[in-house]
Design an enzyme around this catalytic site. Structure first.
Site, PDB file in Angstrom:
ATOM      1  CG  ASP A   1      24.830 -49.336   2.463  1.00 58.93           C
ATOM      2  OD1 ASP A   1      24.201 -48.257   2.454  1.00 58.93           O
ATOM      3  OD2 ASP A   1      24.627 -50.263   1.647  1.00 58.93           O
TER       4      ASP A   1
ATOM      5  CG  HIS B   1      20.836 -50.887   1.785  1.00 57.55           C
ATOM      6  ND1 HIS B   1      21.508 -49.800   2.284  1.00 57.55           N
ATOM      7  CD2 HIS B   1      20.392 -51.590   2.861  1.00 57.55           C
ATOM      8  CE1 HIS B   1      21.469 -49.845   3.613  1.00 57.55           C
ATOM      9  NE2 HIS B   1      20.791 -50.918   3.984  1.00 57.55           N
TER      10      HIS B   1
ATOM     11  NE  ARG C   1      16.697 -39.914   4.153  1.00 62.04           N
ATOM     12  CZ  ARG C   1      17.168 -39.564   2.959  1.00 62.04           C
ATOM     13  NH1 ARG C   1      17.617 -38.340   2.744  1.00 62.04           N
ATOM     14  NH2 ARG C   1      17.165 -40.429   1.963  1.00 62.04           N
TER      15      ARG C   1
HETATM   16 ZN    ZN Z   1      22.546 -48.213   1.453  1.00 67.11          ZN
END
Ligand code: ZN
Ligand code: NAG
Ligand code: NAG
Ligand code: NAG
Ligand code: NAG
Ligand code: NAG
Ligand code: CU
Length: 191
Positions: A118, A106, A178
């Site tokens: 990302d 990430h 989320r």
């Molecule tokens: Zn990510």
């Protein structure tokens, strides 16, 4: 007369449905170029909502990501990513992890090492509205790495862009729950 009209219509529909490059080369394996897409963002466990537009004018060029998300926390940076699946059967939780076709760790929107999906953070104003417009150069709207049919997700927390010291930093940037998402779909018009 009838058959002439029929063939005229058939020819017209063929001309509309077939990209110019394929008509010229007869190459039926070519993938049609998608230049515009849209995601309508729905809140899950939050009031956040909005719309995100995607445009890519050349096949290998960057994708312009432009949109507005309402009802976020005021004056906040909120994690924003393309997730692997466009599956909202369990809200945003069924969209899988960050879209990561190159098996990277990430990062942020401009990090050398990052998931293709990302997109860092979006920033909200005093009213909790985030208006944003930026380009992303690891995304495509066509062909093998197309994001059509995947999801875009806004999180409850701030993405640390992979710079945190915890294990989750290199997986999801510690972005938290989320809170809103939408499926990236084809559109004729876009923005
Ligand atoms: Zn990510
Ligand atoms: C047809 O198009 C595909 C995809 O763009 C390409 O890989 C292939 O080389 C093309 N074939 C010919 C004969 O031009
Ligand atoms: C977003 O939700 C608010 C209510 O919280 C509603 O008034 C507004 O119409 C919605 N906007 C969009 C773009 O869905
Ligand atoms: C991205 O698209 C928006 C909306 O069409 C436009 O205003 C903006 O200039 C574009 N940004 C870039 C870098 O092309
Ligand atoms: C992805 O990367 C991880 C860690 O770098 C590695 O363990 C794993 O085998 C890789 N998966 C694939 C499919 O290459
Ligand atoms: C790591 O991220 C996952 C997915 O959001 C979350 O369920 C888990 O609680 C996180 N772990 C820690 C230690 O924050
Ligand atoms: Cu995410």
């Amino acid at each position: 007369m009838v058959s002439t009209t029929f063939f005229a219509l058939l020819a017209a529909s063929f001309a509309v449905a077939t990209p110019l490059s394929r008509q010229l080369t007869g190459n039926t394996t070519e993938v049609p170029l998608v230049t515009k897409a849209v995601a309508v963002m729905t809140g899950f466990g939050s009031d956040a909502n909005g719309t995100v537009y995607f445009t890519q004018t050349t096949p290998d060029g960057p994708v312009n990501v432009t949109g507005t998300i309402f009802n976020l926390d005021p004056n906040a940076w909120r994690g924003f990513h393309i997730h692997q699946y466009g599956d909202l059967t369990n809200g945003c939780d069924s969209t899988g992890g960050h879209y990561n076709p190159f098996n990277q760790t990430h990062g942020g929107r401009y990090s050398a090492v990052r998931h293709a999906g990302d997109l860092g953070n979006i920033q909200s104003d005093n009213d909790g509205t985030a208006e944003f417009s930026f380009t992303a150069n690891m995304l495509d709207l066509s062909a093998e790495y197309s994001i059509i049919g995947r999801a875009i997700v806004v999180h409850a927390g701030t993405d640390d862009l992979g710079l945190g010291k915890t294990a989750n930093s290199s997986i999801n940037g510690n972005s938290g729950a989320r809170i809103a998402c939408g499926v990236i779909g084809l559109t004729p018009s876009g923005m």
